[in-house]
Design a protein around this motif. Structure first.
Motif, PDB file in Angstrom:
ATOM      1  N   VAL A 107       1.835  -4.854  -0.340  1.00  0.00           N
ATOM      2  CA  VAL A 107       1.860  -5.025   1.108  1.00  0.00           C
ATOM      3  C   VAL A 107       2.962  -4.214   1.765  1.00  0.00           C
ATOM      4  O   VAL A 107       2.746  -3.537   2.778  1.00  0.00           O
ATOM      5  CB  VAL A 107       2.020  -6.521   1.470  1.00  0.00           C
ATOM      6  N   GLU A 108       4.159  -4.269   1.229  1.00  0.00           N
ATOM      7  CA  GLU A 108       5.300  -3.598   1.851  1.00  0.00           C
ATOM      8  C   GLU A 108       5.111  -2.086   1.888  1.00  0.00           C
ATOM      9  O   GLU A 108       5.419  -1.439   2.890  1.00  0.00           O
ATOM     10  CB  GLU A 108       6.587  -3.956   1.102  1.00  0.00           C
ATOM     11  N   ARG A 109       4.600  -1.529   0.810  1.00  0.00           N
ATOM     12  CA  ARG A 109       4.388  -0.078   0.799  1.00  0.00           C
ATOM     13  C   ARG A 109       3.282   0.317   1.771  1.00  0.00           C
ATOM     14  O   ARG A 109       3.366   1.383   2.390  1.00  0.00           O
ATOM     15  CB  ARG A 109       4.047   0.395  -0.608  1.00  0.00           C
ATOM     16  N   VAL A 110       2.272  -0.511   1.910  1.00  0.00           N
ATOM     17  CA  VAL A 110       1.213  -0.228   2.890  1.00  0.00           C
ATOM     18  C   VAL A 110       1.802  -0.203   4.292  1.00  0.00           C
ATOM     19  O   VAL A 110       1.514   0.704   5.087  1.00  0.00           O
ATOM     20  CB  VAL A 110       0.085  -1.278   2.794  1.00  0.00           C
ATOM     21  N   LYS A 111       2.626  -1.190   4.615  1.00  0.00           N
ATOM     22  CA  LYS A 111       3.258  -1.241   5.943  1.00  0.00           C
ATOM     23  C   LYS A 111       4.088   0.010   6.195  1.00  0.00           C
ATOM     24  O   LYS A 111       3.999   0.628   7.271  1.00  0.00           O
ATOM     25  CB  LYS A 111       4.130  -2.483   6.060  1.00  0.00           C
ATOM     26  N   THR A 112       4.894   0.399   5.197  1.00  0.00           N
ATOM     27  CA  THR A 112       5.755   1.575   5.364  1.00  0.00           C
ATOM     28  C   THR A 112       4.938   2.849   5.533  1.00  0.00           C
ATOM     29  O   THR A 112       5.217   3.674   6.414  1.00  0.00           O
ATOM     30  CB  THR A 112       6.692   1.709   4.155  1.00  0.00           C
ATOM     31  N   ALA A 113       3.906   3.005   4.711  1.00  0.00           N
ATOM     32  CA  ALA A 113       3.086   4.212   4.770  1.00  0.00           C
ATOM     33  C   ALA A 113       2.336   4.308   6.092  1.00  0.00           C
ATOM     34  O   ALA A 113       2.240   5.393   6.692  1.00  0.00           O
ATOM     35  CB  ALA A 113       2.106   4.239   3.600  1.00  0.00           C
ATOM     36  N   LEU A 173      -5.500   2.982  14.217  1.00  0.00           N
ATOM     37  CA  LEU A 173      -4.410   2.823  13.256  1.00  0.00           C
ATOM     38  C   LEU A 173      -3.454   1.721  13.686  1.00  0.00           C
ATOM     39  O   LEU A 173      -2.946   0.957  12.849  1.00  0.00           O
ATOM     40  CB  LEU A 173      -3.666   4.147  13.099  1.00  0.00           C
ATOM     41  N   ALA A 174      -3.189   1.630  14.989  1.00  0.00           N
ATOM     42  CA  ALA A 174      -2.296   0.582  15.490  1.00  0.00           C
ATOM     43  C   ALA A 174      -2.893  -0.805  15.239  1.00  0.00           C
ATOM     44  O   ALA A 174      -2.181  -1.739  14.849  1.00  0.00           O
ATOM     45  CB  ALA A 174      -2.049   0.783  16.982  1.00  0.00           C
ATOM     46  N   ARG A 175      -4.193  -0.927  15.419  1.00  0.00           N
ATOM     47  CA  ARG A 175      -4.840  -2.222  15.162  1.00  0.00           C
ATOM     48  C   ARG A 175      -4.796  -2.562  13.676  1.00  0.00           C
ATOM     49  O   ARG A 175      -4.568  -3.718  13.301  1.00  0.00           O
ATOM     50  CB  ARG A 175      -6.281  -2.173  15.656  1.00  0.00           C
ATOM     51  N   THR A 176      -5.004  -1.574  12.835  1.00  0.00           N
ATOM     52  CA  THR A 176      -4.928  -1.808  11.387  1.00  0.00           C
ATOM     53  C   THR A 176      -3.517  -2.191  10.977  1.00  0.00           C
ATOM     54  O   THR A 176      -3.317  -3.110  10.169  1.00  0.00           O
ATOM     55  CB  THR A 176      -5.379  -0.554  10.625  1.00  0.00           C
ATOM     56  N   THR A 177      -2.523  -1.496  11.517  1.00  0.00           N
ATOM     57  CA  THR A 177      -1.132  -1.804  11.199  1.00  0.00           C
ATOM     58  C   THR A 177      -0.773  -3.218  11.624  1.00  0.00           C
ATOM     59  O   THR A 177      -0.061  -3.946  10.911  1.00  0.00           O
ATOM     60  CB  THR A 177      -0.195  -0.793  11.885  1.00  0.00           C
ATOM     61  N   GLY A 228       0.623  -8.810   9.853  1.00  0.00           N
ATOM     62  CA  GLY A 228       0.447 -10.256   9.911  1.00  0.00           C
ATOM     63  C   GLY A 228      -0.179 -10.848   8.662  1.00  0.00           C
ATOM     64  O   GLY A 228      -0.451 -12.050   8.619  1.00  0.00           O
ATOM     65  N   ALA A 229      -0.401 -10.021   7.646  1.00  0.00           N
ATOM     66  CA  ALA A 229      -1.050 -10.502   6.416  1.00  0.00           C
ATOM     67  C   ALA A 229      -0.016 -10.743   5.324  1.00  0.00           C
ATOM     68  O   ALA A 229       0.951  -9.985   5.189  1.00  0.00           O
ATOM     69  CB  ALA A 229      -2.089  -9.493   5.937  1.00  0.00           C
ATOM     70  N   GLU A 230      -0.225 -11.796   4.563  1.00  0.00           N
ATOM     71  CA  GLU A 230       0.651 -12.086   3.434  1.00  0.00           C
ATOM     72  C   GLU A 230       0.203 -11.345   2.171  1.00  0.00           C
ATOM     73  O   GLU A 230       1.001 -11.112   1.276  1.00  0.00           O
ATOM     74  CB  GLU A 230       0.672 -13.592   3.160  1.00  0.00           C
ATOM     75  N   ARG A 231      -1.070 -10.991   2.124  1.00  0.00           N
ATOM     76  CA  ARG A 231      -1.583 -10.233   0.990  1.00  0.00           C
ATOM     77  C   ARG A 231      -2.667  -9.285   1.481  1.00  0.00           C
ATOM     78  O   ARG A 231      -3.225  -9.466   2.565  1.00  0.00           O
ATOM     79  CB  ARG A 231      -2.144 -11.165  -0.083  1.00  0.00           C
TER      80      ARG A 231
END
Length: 237
Positions: free
Chosen positions: A117-123, A179-183, A188-191
């Protein structure tokens, strides 16, 4: 057959191949036995999601639009009054930024498939920031040309420069909204769920398309595609 005709044949061929791959020619209702057994046998593909189908249709339409603009660019470029404006140096930086944005989205796909999750958020954040910087760079390039008095009304080549870069920028702005909606969904997702992974994959596919189109347009604007343009004019004549 003209270059545009060949391109449309190529688009149609890709669409047909994709539909065949999705099992559109299969007739499972004519098969004997249970549907589950039929699917396990590998004779029917899992139906694509509505998002994938919608993106495929949109990319086909957008590809035709950009190809028509490219054809008009090459045909008009054979006129004696055609004079391309100087290419702002910031466009090279913009190209790097868009490539970095596309790479960041692909990293987000890999991270989503690993449920990181964290790497997805950063990318996703890196991809959005670099794409926004690309748009700022495009505005900077237009500003440079306007200060040098290269207006769209002055020459057809100037008009094509603003048209090509402007249409591409509009497509990128639309992509930034998605992309903003996906981000926001990912934040807001835990997984990472399958649905979120699909959304990230669709954004990455669209970004790769925008990068591919921009590289072709940039090659046209700086003159690297002049040889291809001469071939197109011969085929169209």
């Amino acid at each position: 057959m003209s270059v545009m005709g060949l391109f449309f044949v190529f688009i149609a061929t890709v669409a047909v191949m994709w539909l065949v791959r999705q099992g559109v020619l299969e007739s499972p209702w004519l098969e004997e036995g249970e549907v589950a057994h039929y699917r396990r046998a590998g004779r029917a593909a899992e139906p694509p999601t509505a998002g994938r189908v919608g993106l495929a249709v949109f990319l086909a339409v957008a590809g035709c639009l950009f190809s028509l603009l490219a054809a008009a660019f090459f045909m008009r470029g054979d006129a004696p009054d055609w004079q391309m404006p100087p290419i702002p140096g910031v466009l090279w930086v913009n190209t790097f930024l868009l490539a970095a944005s596309s790479a960041a989205l692909q990293i987000a796909v890999f991270a989503a498939r690993r449920a990181d999750v964290e790497r997805v958020k950063t990318a996703l954040l890196v991809g959005a920031v670099t794409a926004a910087l690309f748009l700022i760079g495009q505005i900077w390039a237009w500003r440079e040309l306007l200060e040098l008095r290269f207006f769209a009304s002055s020459n057809a080549a100037n008009a094509f420069f603003y048209l090509l870069t402007g249409v591409h920028a509009l497509h990128l702005i639309g992509g930034l909204v998605a992309l903003a909606r996906t981000t926001d969904k990912v934040r807001g997702a835990e997984r990472i769920t399958k649905a979120l992974t699909t959304r990230v994959e669709l954004c990455a596919i669209y970004w790769h398309f925008l990068l591919f189109v921009w590289l072709l347009m940039f090659a046209m604007l700086i003159g690297w595609a002049d040889g291809f343009g001469a071939i197109c004019r011969r085929l169209l004549s």
